[in-house]
Design a protein around this motif. Sequence first.
Motif, mmCIF file in Angstrom:
data_model
loop_
_atom_site.group_PDB
_atom_site.id
_atom_site.type_symbol
_atom_site.label_atom_id
_atom_site.label_comp_id
_atom_site.label_asym_id
_atom_site.label_seq_id
_atom_site.Cartn_x
_atom_site.Cartn_y
_atom_site.Cartn_z
ATOM 1 N N ALA A 143 0.808 -1.222 0.000
ATOM 2 C CA ALA A 143 0.000 0.000 0.000
ATOM 3 C C ALA A 143 0.842 1.273 0.000
ATOM 4 N N GLY A 144 2.041 1.223 0.576
ATOM 5 C CA GLY A 144 2.887 2.410 0.641
ATOM 6 C C GLY A 144 2.692 3.190 1.923
ATOM 7 N N VAL A 145 3.581 4.146 2.146
ATOM 8 C CA VAL A 145 3.618 4.854 3.432
ATOM 9 C C VAL A 145 2.425 5.778 3.651
ATOM 10 N N ASP A 146 1.778 6.235 2.583
ATOM 11 C CA ASP A 146 0.677 7.180 2.734
ATOM 12 C C ASP A 146 -0.687 6.514 2.939
ATOM 13 N N THR A 147 -0.727 5.184 2.938
ATOM 14 C CA THR A 147 -1.997 4.464 3.072
ATOM 15 C C THR A 147 -2.004 3.671 4.372
ATOM 16 N N ARG A 148 -2.990 3.945 5.210
ATOM 17 C CA ARG A 148 -3.098 3.222 6.482
ATOM 18 C C ARG A 148 -3.587 1.803 6.238
ATOM 19 N N VAL A 149 -3.025 0.871 6.998
ATOM 20 C CA VAL A 149 -3.468 -0.523 6.964
ATOM 21 C C VAL A 149 -3.933 -0.871 8.372
ATOM 22 N N LEU A 150 -5.234 -1.132 8.501
ATOM 23 C CA LEU A 150 -5.832 -1.407 9.800
ATOM 24 C C LEU A 150 -6.297 -2.854 9.865
ATOM 25 N N VAL A 151 -6.050 -3.478 10.997
ATOM 26 C CA VAL A 151 -6.505 -4.849 11.234
ATOM 27 C C VAL A 151 -7.669 -4.775 12.198
ATOM 28 N N ILE A 152 -8.790 -5.427 11.826
ATOM 29 C CA ILE A 152 -9.933 -5.388 12.738
ATOM 30 C C ILE A 152 -10.364 -6.792 13.147
ATOM 31 N N SER A 153 -10.871 -6.841 14.360
ATOM 32 C CA SER A 153 -11.413 -8.072 14.919
ATOM 33 C C SER A 153 -12.653 -7.713 15.712
ATOM 34 N N ARG A 154 -13.692 -8.503 15.559
ATOM 35 C CA ARG A 154 -14.917 -8.228 16.320
ATOM 36 C C ARG A 154 -14.677 -8.354 17.817
ATOM 37 N N GLU A 155 -13.571 -9.011 18.205
ATOM 38 C CA GLU A 155 -13.262 -9.183 19.626
ATOM 39 C C GLU A 155 -12.414 -8.045 20.180
ATOM 40 N N ASP A 156 -12.021 -7.090 19.321
ATOM 41 C CA ASP A 156 -11.158 -5.984 19.738
ATOM 42 C C ASP A 156 -11.866 -4.661 19.418
ATOM 43 N N ALA A 157 -12.520 -4.076 20.430
ATOM 44 C CA ALA A 157 -13.291 -2.846 20.222
ATOM 45 C C ALA A 157 -12.417 -1.704 19.727
ATOM 46 N N ASP A 158 -11.156 -1.653 20.182
ATOM 47 C CA ASP A 158 -10.255 -0.579 19.742
ATOM 48 C C ASP A 158 -10.007 -0.643 18.242
ATOM 49 N N SER A 159 -9.943 -1.854 17.695
ATOM 50 C CA SER A 159 -9.704 -1.980 16.254
ATOM 51 C C SER A 159 -10.877 -1.407 15.462
ATOM 52 N N ILE A 160 -12.092 -1.569 15.967
ATOM 53 C CA ILE A 160 -13.277 -1.015 15.314
ATOM 54 C C ILE A 160 -13.246 0.505 15.400
ATOM 55 N N GLU A 161 -12.841 1.032 16.542
ATOM 56 C CA GLU A 161 -12.770 2.486 16.727
ATOM 57 C C GLU A 161 -11.763 3.115 15.765
ATOM 58 N N ARG A 162 -10.667 2.437 15.490
ATOM 59 C CA ARG A 162 -9.663 2.984 14.555
ATOM 60 C C ARG A 162 -10.264 3.156 13.160
ATOM 61 N N VAL A 163 -11.103 2.215 12.762
ATOM 62 C CA VAL A 163 -11.774 2.354 11.460
ATOM 63 C C VAL A 163 -12.849 3.439 11.555
ATOM 64 N N ARG A 164 -13.588 3.450 12.647
ATOM 65 C CA ARG A 164 -14.656 4.449 12.822
ATOM 66 C C ARG A 164 -14.084 5.866 12.771
ATOM 67 N N ASP A 165 -12.851 6.057 13.250
ATOM 68 C CA ASP A 165 -12.220 7.375 13.211
ATOM 69 C C ASP A 165 -12.027 7.884 11.783
ATOM 70 N N LEU A 166 -11.943 6.977 10.830
ATOM 71 C CA LEU A 166 -11.794 7.377 9.429
ATOM 72 C C LEU A 166 -13.116 7.816 8.817
ATOM 73 N N VAL A 167 -14.220 7.433 9.463
ATOM 74 C CA VAL A 167 -15.553 7.696 8.914
ATOM 75 C C VAL A 167 -16.356 8.510 9.928
ATOM 76 N N LYS A 168 -15.926 9.714 10.149
ATOM 77 C CA LYS A 168 -16.632 10.616 11.062
ATOM 78 C C LYS A 168 -18.018 10.920 10.487
ATOM 79 N N PRO A 169 -18.937 11.425 11.316
ATOM 80 C CA PRO A 169 -20.292 11.701 10.833
ATOM 81 C C PRO A 169 -20.359 12.642 9.627
ATOM 82 N N ASP A 170 -19.374 13.528 9.476
ATOM 83 C CA ASP A 170 -19.410 14.470 8.353
ATOM 84 C C ASP A 170 -18.608 13.971 7.144
ATOM 85 N N ARG A 171 -18.172 12.712 7.192
ATOM 86 C CA ARG A 171 -17.399 12.154 6.078
ATOM 87 C C ARG A 171 -18.151 10.988 5.454
#
Length: 199
Positions: A143-171
């Motif tokens: 992906a390169g340095v400018d693209t975030r790579v996130l790992v998510i697991s339904r058992e890890d609430a923090d991983s879901i929050e990291r993705v949610r931070d990319l999709v704020k209500p105004d985005r």
Amino acid sequence: MRGRVVKLDRGYPLVKQEDGTLVRCEHATALKKSDESRAVIGDIVQVEFPETHDKGQIVAVEPRRCRLVRKDPTERTLPQVLAANFDVVLVAEPVDGVNFKRLERELVLAHETGADVAVVLTKADLANEERVREVQKRASDLAGVDTRVLVISREDADSIERVRDLVKPDRMAVLIGKSGVGKSSLVNLLAGDDVRAVG
């Protein structure tokens, strides 16, 4: 009235007007004649309400800030606009079963939009930690340095929050990936409710 297309059902866009009201619409005759003029998810449109119609009528589509275009690799069919006016493209691949060639093609498609891009590696709870680290490193290298790579697991609430931070209500976000990679499950996790059927 001005609004944004939020859903497409059998060619009848659902438009959210500026006051929050949802209205089912059809395309004006002039727009029906051109596939490029038809509204897609995310389009900002002008809607009129003719007395002779039981739906709103989309009479104009405003210029698109960005667009996601599906291209036919064989070039036998014309490119198709799938979505417009979004802020981020999330490219989903499952940790166990990631297809790196497909991921590379999807990253090219995503970056062509000009929007922010992130890779979301799904179903991490189904793989061991060594496999997760290996896939995350390889995806990051691709992906390169400018693209975030996130790992998510339904058992890890923090991983879901990291993705949610990319999709704020105004985005607005576009989620791409082949069938079975966990897109519907991801949407449900982000929404905090079963808003999409899985499988």
